[in-house]
Every structure is written in C-alpha cells, then in structure tokens.
Motif scaffolding. Sequence first.
Motif, PDB file in Angstrom:
ATOM      1  N   THR A 236       0.834  -1.199   0.000  1.00 58.84           N
ATOM      2  CA  THR A 236       0.000   0.000   0.000  1.00 58.84           C
ATOM      3  C   THR A 236       0.868   1.248   0.000  1.00 58.84           C
ATOM      4  O   THR A 236       0.586   2.215  -0.707  1.00 58.84           O
ATOM      5  CB  THR A 236      -0.934   0.007   1.222  1.00 58.84           C
ATOM      6  N   PHE A 237       1.922   1.218   0.804  1.00 59.83           N
ATOM      7  CA  PHE A 237       2.841   2.363   0.856  1.00 59.83           C
ATOM      8  C   PHE A 237       3.400   2.669  -0.532  1.00 59.83           C
ATOM      9  O   PHE A 237       3.439   3.822  -0.965  1.00 59.83           O
ATOM     10  CB  PHE A 237       3.979   2.070   1.827  1.00 59.83           C
ATOM     11  N   ASP A 238       3.812   1.633  -1.249  1.00 54.65           N
ATOM     12  CA  ASP A 238       4.388   1.832  -2.585  1.00 54.65           C
ATOM     13  C   ASP A 238       3.356   2.361  -3.573  1.00 54.65           C
ATOM     14  O   ASP A 238       3.684   3.150  -4.465  1.00 54.65           O
ATOM     15  CB  ASP A 238       4.968   0.518  -3.098  1.00 54.65           C
ATOM     16  N   SER A 239       2.101   1.956  -3.422  1.00 53.75           N
ATOM     17  CA  SER A 239       1.067   2.397  -4.360  1.00 53.75           C
ATOM     18  C   SER A 239       0.622   3.831  -4.105  1.00 53.75           C
ATOM     19  O   SER A 239       0.007   4.460  -4.961  1.00 53.75           O
ATOM     20  CB  SER A 239      -0.154   1.461  -4.280  1.00 53.75           C
ATOM     21  N   TYR A 240       0.952   4.365  -2.925  1.00 54.34           N
ATOM     22  CA  TYR A 240       0.578   5.735  -2.575  1.00 54.34           C
ATOM     23  C   TYR A 240       1.743   6.709  -2.796  1.00 54.34           C
ATOM     24  O   TYR A 240       1.857   7.714  -2.114  1.00 54.34           O
ATOM     25  CB  TYR A 240       0.168   5.809  -1.103  1.00 54.34           C
ATOM     26  N   PHE A 241       2.596   6.416  -3.776  1.00 46.76           N
ATOM     27  CA  PHE A 241       3.795   7.247  -3.952  1.00 46.76           C
ATOM     28  C   PHE A 241       3.463   8.665  -4.406  1.00 46.76           C
ATOM     29  O   PHE A 241       4.285   9.568  -4.281  1.00 46.76           O
ATOM     30  CB  PHE A 241       4.762   6.587  -4.944  1.00 46.76           C
TER      31      PHE A 241
END
Length: 312
Positions: A236-241
């Motif tokens: 999720t963190f990576d998709s919210y860049f």
Amino acid sequence: MILADFIVFNDNGLYCHYGDFYLDPKLPVNKAVISHAHGDHAVGGNTNVYCTAATAAFMALRNGKTAAKEFHLKEFNDSFLIGDVLITLISAGHILGSAQVLMEFKGVKYLYTGDYKVQPDDTCEPIEWVKADVLITESTFAHPGTQHPGAVEEIKKLNNIKTNILLGAYALGKSQRLINLINTWCPQKKILVHHKIMPVNLIYEKFGFHLGQYQMYGRKLMKQQNEYVYIVPPFTFDSYFKATGVKRLFASGWKNLQTNAQDTLFISDHVDWNDILNCVKFVEPTQIWTLHGDGAHLKRYFEGSIEVKLLK
C-alpha cells in the motif's frame, strides 16, 4: 565433537538429517521447526510444524487451512525430541512468539537464532540468552558500519511533524511495535491502521499484548490535518507514492527503504553489528555459523579466536 554437517542446505531449505527435520524450510516438508511467522521463514503446507502458539496463530491467519496439517505447539524452555535431537525453543525478541531453536545432540549444543532483536520491545517476549557450542546467527546487518539507533529516539521524530503521516511498516511485528511506541511517546498522534493489519493486532491482543489506541483507516479522516499517522503495509505504501498532504516515512533498518534524507525512521527488528558481538559474548560459542546475510565481516573480526563458517 561439533558435527560440521549437523545442519546443511538442500533444495527444501536448512535441514538436520540427524533429527530428520527442517529449520524454517523454503518449501513444504514433513517436519518443520518454525522460528517465527514472517513469510520468509514460515511457508504453508508443511505436514508437522513445531512452533509457539503465537506463531501458529499468525500462520493460520495468513495461510488458512494450508498452514500445516498438524501444529505441535511448544512453550518457551520446554524441551522435546525430534528423532535423537533434543530441541528447546528460546525467546528471540524479534516479534510475538519468535523463537531461537536450541538443538542438543551427543552432548553438543547448536543454537539457531532465526531472526532476533535485543532492543526493548513491549509487544513481544524479550530475548533470552543461553550458552551453546555453535551459534547459528542471522547476519542481515552484520556489518561494522551498521549500528541502529534506539527506537524511542527515532519514534520521537514524529512529534516534530505536524502534518498527517503515511507510515509504511510490515504488517506483522513492526506495525504493532510502532502502534505501541507512538501511543507511548507521541500521545497527541491519532493512529489509523490498514485493514490488513487489524487481524494481526487482534492476535496480539488475544495473547495479552495490548498496543494502545488505534482505529481503522477512514478516507474522510485522512482528508483532515489532525496529526494522523496512517500505518500501512509495504504494498500500500508503494502504491501511494503520489499521495499529497502527507509526509511519507518507512520504518526500517534498511537505508534504501528510507524515503528521504531529512525524515528517516531507522527502527529495526534485527540485530546490528554490536548486537551480534554482544550475543557472542553471552552465548560463548566455539564456532559461529552465519546465514541470512553476509557473514564475511564476522569471519574477519573473529579470525584467530572463533571459527566462523558461512552457511549461505
């Protein structure tokens, strides 16, 4: 006499043929001793799994009916036999339920650490030290230049960030530690957690490790600037860049996972260089076998005093 082939790697993972079992196998096997429930140590599909109750609960959560055909639940410091090898699970301090595996065979003690941590952590059992002839240690951060700061020192950095924070962390172990740390040292922060983290939290609560205040993430909440800390797993963190209106941080001991030089959060659940050296002092091994990283620095450091063998 120490047996050089007491444990060896084969296609399925780390194998002890003297007891016919595997330590944290990479593929499903008949008999597996699982140190802890992180995915790189606890695959599903094994026939017989020997582990702590917490580890079994996490494996069941993640793998459902395929977690294992049968769990053999063991308490810390209670010894049991697999074949002719006497095994005792010793607290590793890594995450809830994590264990070192002490193996005794023909008068020689071999200690497999799994992943372990010596920093204080109110969300898991503290590490316990035992003597062994052979220390089989992870070497994830076994480099003289790697020294992790204290977690309290790091988490207090959040007090200087007045905007909402998107905080990346592994769902099992790290997230629960962060929730507890934030509640303790940043009490004005309001903690939101991703839905994938909530079931893990419930298992922690079930085993008596209360994390403090937190609630499920809500999109409307994060639209407010109210010192929210939204804890999310890596995917999720990576998709919210491209997320705006938040400060992005990732809690890890790895430098390459820090999002920027100004706002780092070096909180590791592994031993660093000094921790490993202290471990050697407590365990007093005559040999050190390394795995899960690069043991070359340890080999050079102990040259002439302790034999160091690089398993992989």
